[in-house]
Each structure stands twice: as C-alpha cells, then as structure tokens.
Design an enzyme around this catalytic site. Sequence first.
Site, PDB file in Angstrom:
ATOM      1  N   LYS A 161       0.824  -1.216   0.000  1.00 10.24           N
ATOM      2  CA  LYS A 161       0.000   0.000   0.000  1.00 10.24           C
ATOM      3  C   LYS A 161       0.856   1.264   0.000  1.00 10.24           C
ATOM      4  O   LYS A 161       0.492   2.250  -0.625  1.00 10.24           O
ATOM      5  CB  LYS A 161      -0.954   0.005   1.201  1.00 10.24           C
ATOM      6  CG  LYS A 161      -2.080  -1.019   1.050  1.00 10.24           C
ATOM      7  CD  LYS A 161      -3.305  -0.669   1.884  1.00 10.24           C
ATOM      8  CE  LYS A 161      -4.451  -1.608   1.505  1.00 10.24           C
ATOM      9  NZ  LYS A 161      -5.683  -1.344   2.211  1.00 10.24           N
ATOM     10  N   LYS A 191      -5.354  -9.137  -7.216  1.00 11.61           N
ATOM     11  CA  LYS A 191      -6.562  -9.281  -6.409  1.00 11.61           C
ATOM     12  C   LYS A 191      -7.648  -8.301  -6.855  1.00 11.61           C
ATOM     13  O   LYS A 191      -7.347  -7.161  -7.150  1.00 11.61           O
ATOM     14  CB  LYS A 191      -6.161  -8.992  -4.954  1.00 11.61           C
ATOM     15  CG  LYS A 191      -7.232  -9.111  -3.920  1.00 11.61           C
ATOM     16  CD  LYS A 191      -6.670  -8.827  -2.530  1.00 11.61           C
ATOM     17  CE  LYS A 191      -6.853  -7.376  -2.132  1.00 11.61           C
ATOM     18  NZ  LYS A 191      -8.005  -7.050  -1.316  1.00 11.61           N
ATOM     19  N   LYS A 251     -11.169  -2.811  -4.324  1.00 13.93           N
ATOM     20  CA  LYS A 251     -12.014  -1.644  -4.512  1.00 13.93           C
ATOM     21  C   LYS A 251     -11.212  -0.385  -4.786  1.00 13.93           C
ATOM     22  O   LYS A 251     -11.743   0.591  -5.277  1.00 13.93           O
ATOM     23  CB  LYS A 251     -12.998  -1.468  -3.355  1.00 13.93           C
ATOM     24  CG  LYS A 251     -12.428  -1.214  -1.992  1.00 13.93           C
ATOM     25  CD  LYS A 251     -13.602  -0.880  -1.057  1.00 13.93           C
ATOM     26  CE  LYS A 251     -13.700  -1.814   0.119  1.00 13.93           C
ATOM     27  NZ  LYS A 251     -12.607  -1.621   1.075  1.00 13.93           N
TER      28      LYS A 251
HETATM   29  P1  ATP Z   1      -8.651  -1.962  -0.828  1.00 14.51           P
HETATM   30  O1  ATP Z   1      -8.526  -2.139  -2.283  1.00 14.51           O
HETATM   31  O2  ATP Z   1      -9.084  -0.569  -0.416  1.00 14.51           O
HETATM   32  O3  ATP Z   1      -7.533  -2.525  -0.028  1.00 14.51           O
HETATM   33  P2  ATP Z   1     -10.237  -4.275  -0.609  1.00 14.51           P
HETATM   34  O4  ATP Z   1     -11.065  -4.425  -1.812  1.00 14.51           O
HETATM   35  O5  ATP Z   1      -9.004  -5.108  -0.472  1.00 14.51           O
HETATM   36  O6  ATP Z   1      -9.920  -2.765  -0.432  1.00 14.51           O
HETATM   37  P3  ATP Z   1     -10.890  -4.352   2.197  1.00 14.51           P
HETATM   38  O7  ATP Z   1     -11.784  -3.374   2.847  1.00 14.51           O
HETATM   39  O8  ATP Z   1      -9.432  -4.177   2.419  1.00 14.51           O
HETATM   40  O9  ATP Z   1     -11.171  -4.484   0.639  1.00 14.51           O
HETATM   41  O10 ATP Z   1     -11.298  -5.805   2.641  1.00 14.51           O
HETATM   42  C1  ATP Z   1     -12.497  -6.170   3.239  1.00 14.51           C
HETATM   43  C2  ATP Z   1     -12.543  -7.667   3.376  1.00 14.51           C
HETATM   44  O11 ATP Z   1     -12.679  -8.264   2.091  1.00 14.51           O
HETATM   45  C3  ATP Z   1     -11.278  -8.270   3.985  1.00 14.51           C
HETATM   46  O12 ATP Z   1     -11.628  -9.336   4.824  1.00 14.51           O
HETATM   47  C4  ATP Z   1     -10.503  -8.747   2.797  1.00 14.51           C
HETATM   48  O13 ATP Z   1      -9.648  -9.813   3.132  1.00 14.51           O
HETATM   49  C5  ATP Z   1     -11.617  -9.197   1.867  1.00 14.51           C
HETATM   50  N1  ATP Z   1     -11.258  -9.120   0.461  1.00 14.51           N
HETATM   51  C6  ATP Z   1     -10.872  -8.012  -0.203  1.00 14.51           C
HETATM   52  N2  ATP Z   1     -10.611  -8.290  -1.483  1.00 14.51           N
HETATM   53  C7  ATP Z   1     -10.837  -9.615  -1.617  1.00 14.51           C
HETATM   54  C8  ATP Z   1     -10.732 -10.503  -2.723  1.00 14.51           C
HETATM   55  N3  ATP Z   1     -10.343 -10.070  -3.910  1.00 14.51           N
HETATM   56  N4  ATP Z   1     -11.025 -11.812  -2.513  1.00 14.51           N
HETATM   57  C9  ATP Z   1     -11.428 -12.258  -1.303  1.00 14.51           C
HETATM   58  N5  ATP Z   1     -11.550 -11.464  -0.237  1.00 14.51           N
HETATM   59  C10 ATP Z   1     -11.254 -10.163  -0.378  1.00 14.51           C
HETATM   60  N1  LTN Z   2      -7.778  -4.463   7.663  1.00 22.03           N
HETATM   61  C1  LTN Z   2      -8.988  -5.001   7.118  1.00 22.03           C
HETATM   62  C2  LTN Z   2     -10.218  -4.382   7.657  1.00 22.03           C
HETATM   63  C3  LTN Z   2     -10.297  -4.540   9.126  1.00 22.03           C
HETATM   64  C4  LTN Z   2     -10.628  -5.728   9.832  1.00 22.03           C
HETATM   65  C5  LTN Z   2     -10.571  -5.384  11.216  1.00 22.03           C
HETATM   66  C6  LTN Z   2     -10.954  -7.023   9.446  1.00 22.03           C
HETATM   67  C7  LTN Z   2     -10.055  -3.579  10.048  1.00 22.03           C
HETATM   68  N2  LTN Z   2     -10.219  -4.084  11.294  1.00 22.03           N
HETATM   69  C8  LTN Z   2     -10.821  -6.318  12.192  1.00 22.03           C
HETATM   70  C9  LTN Z   2     -11.203  -7.949  10.448  1.00 22.03           C
HETATM   71  C10 LTN Z   2     -11.127  -7.607  11.809  1.00 22.03           C
HETATM   72  C11 LTN Z   2      -8.940  -4.812   5.616  1.00 22.03           C
HETATM   73  O1  LTN Z   2      -8.432  -3.890   5.134  1.00 22.03           O
HETATM   74  N3  LTN Z   2      -9.495  -5.662   4.897  1.00 22.03           N
END
Ligand code: ATP
Ligand code: LTN
Length: 329
Positions: free
Chosen positions: A113, A195, A198
């Site tokens: 990141k 991956k 979002k």
């Molecule tokens: P960002 O791109 O802002 O990091 P993100 O799409 O990775 O966002 P998060 O808010 O970081 O989403 O993740 C929320 C939850 O969704 C977490 O438990 C993360 O492990 C899961 N997650 C995110 N992307 C995936 C994916 N491509 N496949 C499976 N699980 C995912």
């Molecule tokens: N870091 C996680 C979001 C997140 C989370 C948590 C998930 C913040 N606090 C506590 C599980 C438990 C992410 O970015 N996906």
Amino acid sequence: MKTIFSGIQPSGNLHIGNYIGTISQWMKLQQESSNELIFCIVDLHAITVPQDPKMLRQKIVEVAALYVASGIDPKKSNIFVQSENSDHTYLTWIFDCMIPMGWMNRMTQFKDKSAKQAEGTTVGLFNYPALMAADILLYDTTHVPVGEDQRQHIELTRDIAEKFNKIYGETFVPPEPMIDKQAARMMSLQNPTSKMSKSDKDQTGTINLLDSAGEIRKKIQRAVTDSGSEIVYREDKPAVSNLLIIYSKVSGKSVSEIESQYQGKGYGDFKKDLAEAMVEFLTPIQKRYNELMKNKDELSKILDAGAEFARHKSSKKIEMVKKVVGLGR
Ligand code: ATP
Ligand code: LTN
C-alpha cells in the site's frame, strides 16, 4: 460460544470479492444462534490513505446498508461504525507502546500500500495493523472471518495478545483467522494475477455489488480467459478458475457441476450464463439496498444500537487494561 468480529473499509464500492471472501462467511456464522457477531465499518482504517470527507461519510452509510442488504441481520448481528467507539483508538496507543518496530516492519500489506501512495506514506498507514488488533481484541473475539490478505494481520494480533498477557497477566483472547479456502483471494477479471480490489483505479476487472445489469454483462463479457477453450478449474487456468469460483458462489452450484455443464461448450455460453446468474444474485441485494437508502431511519437505528453494544462491551475491557497497565489513579 464463538465471538466473531470482522470489518470492511468504507474506502470505495464493495465488490463481489468482498462478498464472496468475507460477507458470505459472516452469513454462515449468523446461522449458528449461539455466536456473538460484531461487524464493523472501519472508517478509521479508511483514512490511512487520503479520503474526500464528503465521499467518506457517504460510503460509511452505503457500506452499512450493503451489510444489511446482503443479509446481515441486525437482530442477530451487531453492526457499528468504528469511529463511534473511541476505545479502538485508545487501545491502539497502548499497543503502540508495546509492539516492537520489527513486528510492524514485516507487514507485507504496508509494503504494497505504501508503494502506491504518491503523496507520501503516513504513520497511520504503518500503524494500521495495531488499530486492527485493537478492533479484534477489545471484544474477546475468538474468530475473525476475512480474506487471505488479512492473515498476517491476524497473526500479529495473536502475537500482541500473547505478549500483553505475558507482561500484564491474562487479559486478551488470541483470535483465530477464518479464511474460506476457495474464496480467499478472488482475482480481477482483467488480470488474474492481481486481487480484485475496490481501490483499483481500473474498475473493469471488479464487479461491484451495486453495478447495473448492463455493467455486469459488459464486465463479464470482457473478462480475460486463458489459452485453450476448456472450462475447467486448474492451476494453469487462473482466469477461468476464478470465473468458475465466482459462478459457483453466486449460483450455489458446485464447481464440478458447472464444469460438466459446460463440457464441449465455449466461453461465450459460459460467460453469458455467468452474467445472468450474477444479475439474478445481485438484484435482490440492490433492491433491499435502495429501500434502506431511501429511508435512513432504519439504518440509523441499527447503527445506534450497534455502537451502544460495542461501547458497552469494550468499556469493560478498557477498564481492565488501564488497571493492569497502571494508568490513571
Ligand atoms: P482496498 O482495495 O481498499 O484494499 P479491498 O477491496 O481489499 O480494499 P478491504 O476493505 O481491504 O477491501 O477488505 C475487506 C474484506 O474483504 C477483507 O476481509 C478482505 O480480506 C476481503 N477481500 C478483499 N478483497 C478480496 C478478494 N479479492 N477476494 C477475497 N476477499 C477479499
Ligand atoms: N484491515 C482489514 C479491515 C479490518 C478488519 C478489522 C478485518 C479492520 N479491522 C478487524 C477484520 C477484523 C482490511 O483492510 N481488509
């Protein structure tokens, strides 16, 4: 009894990877009536990278509505906004004062990141896993359902709990990660080596839960595939394997059932049916979402009740922590 805690950042649109990787696991856990469930909208995590204030406030409400619309039942689960319970940041500071720098330096998500931050990386982004540990440990969480990318943060959380307990006596429960093997890392439809995310600037590889039927059809039609025309789940076919898992999760059919359904058929038929299955799956979620967004009273009540539950539960833990650490009078 299990205590479940998980959260998603309101940093963009929730996508099918978030749903398949995490929310669908939450729904399963919700079916066991003995579980205590806490689902958080982690807005303090979202500001570890720049956010537009107006957009952020809008996304917080949208993500809350999507939790409920996806099937998180406020009668069975507690839903709240992280920043509405200041115990999270309080405990983060205490952890900051006992986590060795070396532990934080190992976090791979920070490396990824921070490399993407044009305007410079903040201390908050580095410290993100300490806040996540506080989220989890405040509530005596036993299980944390997440995607694969969060495994290292949960291992760190366990280490923090164990270190704290060793210094100050039994205070925190070291939690277990819960990661769905098949759906732990859903990939971008445009690039099966990265991956679905979002924060990806190019959203053509990401199916958002609020995408219109037209957008869904277009994105699936344009999804990359692998060489050869077989529709099978295999290591050398990462793009098709990813689509098969998505298909399986939204249709309820097993991967092998879908493989045999498309034996001898081409990508055209497969993609067309997948798009329709996806539209069918998302339509009721979007309908419920629109209802919730039209009249925000229901959502407000849900989030107020969730915050009250969270503050009540965590305040006891904070009192205990202050006492053992020797803070205050
Ligand atoms: P960002 O791109 O802002 O990091 P993100 O799409 O990775 O966002 P998060 O808010 O970081 O989403 O993740 C929320 C939850 O969704 C977490 O438990 C993360 O492990 C899961 N997650 C995110 N992307 C995936 C994916 N491509 N496949 C499976 N699980 C995912
Ligand atoms: N870091 C996680 C979001 C997140 C989370 C948590 C998930 C913040 N606090 C506590 C599980 C438990 C992410 O970015 N996906």
